[in-house]
Design an enzyme around this catalytic site. Structure first.
Site, PDB file in Angstrom:
ATOM      1  N   GLU A  52       2.992  -3.328  14.472  1.00 23.60           N
ATOM      2  CA  GLU A  52       2.745  -4.356  13.089  1.00 23.60           C
ATOM      3  C   GLU A  52       2.664  -5.493  14.283  1.00 23.60           C
ATOM      4  OE1 GLU A  52       3.433  -1.729   9.730  1.00 23.60           O
ATOM      5  OE2 GLU A  52       4.238  -0.542  11.274  1.00 23.60           O
ATOM      6  N   SER A  79       2.013   2.534   8.900  1.00 22.77           N
ATOM      7  CA  SER A  79       0.378   1.216   9.282  1.00 22.77           C
ATOM      8  C   SER A  79      -0.496   2.397   9.961  1.00 22.77           C
ATOM      9  CB  SER A  79       0.109   0.640  10.451  1.00 22.77           C
ATOM     10  OG  SER A  79       0.203  -0.303  10.166  1.00 22.77           O
ATOM     11  N   TYR A 130      -5.157  -3.779   7.167  1.00 16.04           N
ATOM     12  CA  TYR A 130      -5.068  -5.575   7.573  1.00 16.04           C
ATOM     13  C   TYR A 130      -6.834  -6.827   7.978  1.00 16.04           C
ATOM     14  CZ  TYR A 130      -0.269  -3.338   8.033  1.00 16.04           C
ATOM     15  OH  TYR A 130       0.513  -3.095   8.002  1.00 16.04           O
ATOM     16  N   ARG A 186       8.665  -1.664  -1.304  1.00 24.55           N
ATOM     17  CA  ARG A 186       6.713  -1.110  -2.190  1.00 24.55           C
ATOM     18  C   ARG A 186       7.024   0.183  -1.884  1.00 24.55           C
ATOM     19  NH1 ARG A 186       3.138  -2.942   1.212  1.00 24.55           N
ATOM     20  NH2 ARG A 186       1.895  -0.365   0.998  1.00 24.55           N
ATOM     21  N   ASP A 221       3.887   3.631  -2.385  1.00 23.40           N
ATOM     22  CA  ASP A 221       2.627   3.528  -2.129  1.00 23.40           C
ATOM     23  C   ASP A 221       1.975   5.041  -2.740  1.00 23.40           C
ATOM     24  OD1 ASP A 221       1.973   1.416  -0.400  1.00 23.40           O
ATOM     25  OD2 ASP A 221       2.138   2.872   1.718  1.00 23.40           O
ATOM     26  N   GLU A 249       5.105   7.355  -0.114  1.00 23.48           N
ATOM     27  CA  GLU A 249       6.188   6.931   1.432  1.00 23.48           C
ATOM     28  C   GLU A 249       6.644   5.346   0.267  1.00 23.48           C
ATOM     29  OE1 GLU A 249       5.503   5.191   4.358  1.00 23.48           O
ATOM     30  OE2 GLU A 249       3.663   4.560   4.335  1.00 23.48           O
ATOM     31  N   ASN A 303       8.422   1.709   1.487  1.00 22.63           N
ATOM     32  CA  ASN A 303       7.735   0.892   2.867  1.00 22.63           C
ATOM     33  C   ASN A 303       9.425   0.339   2.511  1.00 22.63           C
ATOM     34  OD1 ASN A 303       5.526   1.604   4.205  1.00 22.63           O
ATOM     35  ND2 ASN A 303       4.714   0.970   1.754  1.00 22.63           N
ATOM     36  N   GLY A 306       4.188  -6.216   3.695  1.00 20.59           N
ATOM     37  CA  GLY A 306       3.950  -7.566   4.281  1.00 20.59           C
ATOM     38  C   GLY A 306       4.740  -8.283   3.734  1.00 20.59           C
TER      39      GLY A 306
HETATM   40  N1  LIG Z   1      -1.651  13.731   0.846  1.00 24.09           N
HETATM   41  C1  LIG Z   1      -2.468  12.787   1.140  1.00 24.09           C
HETATM   42  N2  LIG Z   1      -3.603  12.284  -0.130  1.00 24.09           N
HETATM   43  C2  LIG Z   1      -4.340  11.560   0.700  1.00 24.09           C
HETATM   44  N3  LIG Z   1      -4.438  10.092   1.072  1.00 24.09           N
HETATM   45  C3  LIG Z   1      -3.319  10.689   1.891  1.00 24.09           C
HETATM   46  C4  LIG Z   1      -2.440  11.201   1.661  1.00 24.09           C
HETATM   47  N4  LIG Z   1      -1.418  10.745   2.271  1.00 24.09           N
HETATM   48  C5  LIG Z   1      -1.651   9.866   3.851  1.00 24.09           C
HETATM   49  N5  LIG Z   1      -3.023   9.105   3.060  1.00 24.09           N
HETATM   50  C6  LIG Z   1      -4.205   8.327   3.891  1.00 24.09           C
HETATM   51  O1  LIG Z   1      -3.106   8.120   4.523  1.00 24.09           O
HETATM   52  C7  LIG Z   1      -2.427   6.400   4.486  1.00 24.09           C
HETATM   53  C8  LIG Z   1      -1.074   6.452   5.470  1.00 24.09           C
HETATM   54  O2  LIG Z   1      -0.719   7.598   5.009  1.00 24.09           O
HETATM   55  P1  LIG Z   1       0.807   6.673   4.889  1.00 24.09           P
HETATM   56  O3  LIG Z   1       1.531   8.358   4.232  1.00 24.09           O
HETATM   57  O4  LIG Z   1       1.445   5.610   2.989  1.00 24.09           O
HETATM   58  O5  LIG Z   1       1.740   7.432   5.672  1.00 24.09           O
HETATM   59  P2  LIG Z   1       1.554   5.203   6.799  1.00 24.09           P
HETATM   60  O6  LIG Z   1       2.970   5.194   7.051  1.00 24.09           O
HETATM   61  O7  LIG Z   1       0.981   5.768   7.731  1.00 24.09           O
HETATM   62  O8  LIG Z   1       1.534   4.509   5.948  1.00 24.09           O
HETATM   63  C9  LIG Z   1      -2.382   6.667   2.825  1.00 24.09           C
HETATM   64  O9  LIG Z   1      -2.861   4.911   2.669  1.00 24.09           O
HETATM   65  C10 LIG Z   1      -3.123   7.357   1.957  1.00 24.09           C
HETATM   66  O10 LIG Z   1      -4.884   6.211   1.736  1.00 24.09           O
HETATM   67 MG   LIG Z   2       1.588   3.875   3.980  1.00 29.26          MG
END
Ligand SMILES: Nc1ncnc2c1ncn2[C@@H]1O[C@H](COP(=O)(O)OP(=O)(O)O)[C@@H](O)[C@H]1O
Ligand SMILES: [Mg+2]
Length: 306
Positions: free
Chosen positions: A15, A141, A209, A248, A250, A267, A269, A273
């Site tokens: 990133e 990411s 991005y 933030r 998610d 998660e 963050n 950003g």
């Molecule tokens: N259990 C889940 N169900 C649906 N979508 C998911 C799930 N886990 C991850 N995603 C999708 O993948 C993206 C990245 O996952 P995330 O856990 O936020 O990891 P990162 O640290 O890579 O952002 C999420 O923003 C979402 O769109």
């Molecule tokens: Mg994420």
């Protein structure tokens, strides 16, 4: 005399480029606010550079390692330079999805059902009924994230590669259909909730991005009850990890499920950003806090022992 602020940006994570944009925007804000500013593209020599620059405060706008995993925070503690965002422990824990999920659950924050297994086990057979997600325990990411759908007869075989870079164990999670939501915390206060509508299949690197890669709805198109629950859970998740400053969270939200049953926190963050069009500045603006005021707040909130 005005404070001397070092803006820590860039680094060597995936990133890097977005962090440079965050840093540039924050440095411009600091200059407008009358601070003395030294932008620093963080390299392996950062401890030596900081020892020379000797800033009063470090504004950390790195994403990924080493600014998001607690290691840079450790250097700042040792050098006794007050810094922004979360401290050593919260940063490290937030990056470890398995540990973070355990703490979220204990704090009453719903998380997706799932398990953590060796990558070769996840590659051998479907461990959950598709659709499900396979993701690294400590990345960002959407790097290394796979959505396995009913059309896939086998799990992704990338997991078996000799040059697999995302750790020996992976997280396997039930795929939660529906909406992608995000909510920021600023100190002890949850801001609003944005719904991210991706143009690509799932919220991956490009959708995050690339210009026009996703659309933001603020306020998110959800019931006011769910909206308030997302805010409450964001603050609870922030506090569960002992985060500081701005973070933030998610979420996924399956809106076919009654009440908040379809809500799950993916998660937190700790280094979100900070470009003018990033999610946190957008949420701050919605709460009446301008970009410059947000940056000033971060500087005044900075400390050691976070
Ligand atoms: N259990 C889940 N169900 C649906 N979508 C998911 C799930 N886990 C991850 N995603 C999708 O993948 C993206 C990245 O996952 P995330 O856990 O936020 O990891 P990162 O640290 O890579 O952002 C999420 O923003 C979402 O769109
Ligand atoms: Mg994420």
């Amino acid at each position: 005399m005005s404070k001397h602020v070092a803006v820590l940006m860039g680094g060597w994570s995936a990133e890097r480029e977005i962090s440079l944009l965050s840093g540039k925007a924050c440095a411009a804000a600091l200059a407008r606010l009358g601070y003395r500013v030294t932008p620093i593209d963080v390299g392996r020599d950062i401890a030596v550079v900081l020892g020379t620059v000797k800033p009063d405060v470090a504004l950390n706008v790195l994403h990924g390692r080493p600014g998001e995993d607690g290691t840079l925070q450790g250097i700042l503690e040792v050098l006794a330079i007050p810094y922004t965002h979360s401290g050593v422990m919260a940063s490290a824990v937030a990056m470890q999805k398995e540990i973070a999920k355990t703490l979220f659950r204990a704090a009453g924050v719903q998380v997706p059902e799932g398990l953590v297994v060796p990558r070769l086990e996840a590659a051998a057979r479907h461990l959950l009924a598709p659709p499900y997600v396979i993701k690294p325990l400590a990345e960002g990411s959407s790097v290394g994230v796979f959505i396995v759908t009913p059309e896939h007869s086998h799990p992704p075989q990338e997991l078996t590669r000799h040059d697999w870079q995302y750790g020996e164990r992976v997280m396997v999670e039930k795929f939660i259909p529906g909406k992608e939501l995000t909510c920021a915390v600023m100190g002890d206060r949850a801001l609003g909730v944005i719904e991210i509508v991706p143009r690509t299949k799932f919220y991956d690197y490009d959708a995050k991005y690339a210009p026009g890669g996703s659309k933001h709805l603020l306020p998110a198109d959800i019931s006011s009850f769910v909206y308030q629950e997302v805010r409450r859970m964001s603050l609870a998740a922030h506090n569960a990890l002992a985060c500081r400053g701005v973070s933030r969270a998610d979420f996924r939200y399956d809106d076919r499920v009654d009440g908040t049953g379809g809500l799950a926190c993916l998660e937190v963050n700790t280094q979100p950003g900070m470009t003018q069009t990033s999610l946190v500045p957008e949420l701050a603006a919605h709460a009446g806090v301008t970009f410059d005021e947000l940056v000033r707040w971060m500087i005044e909130d900075a400390s050691l022992n976070r």
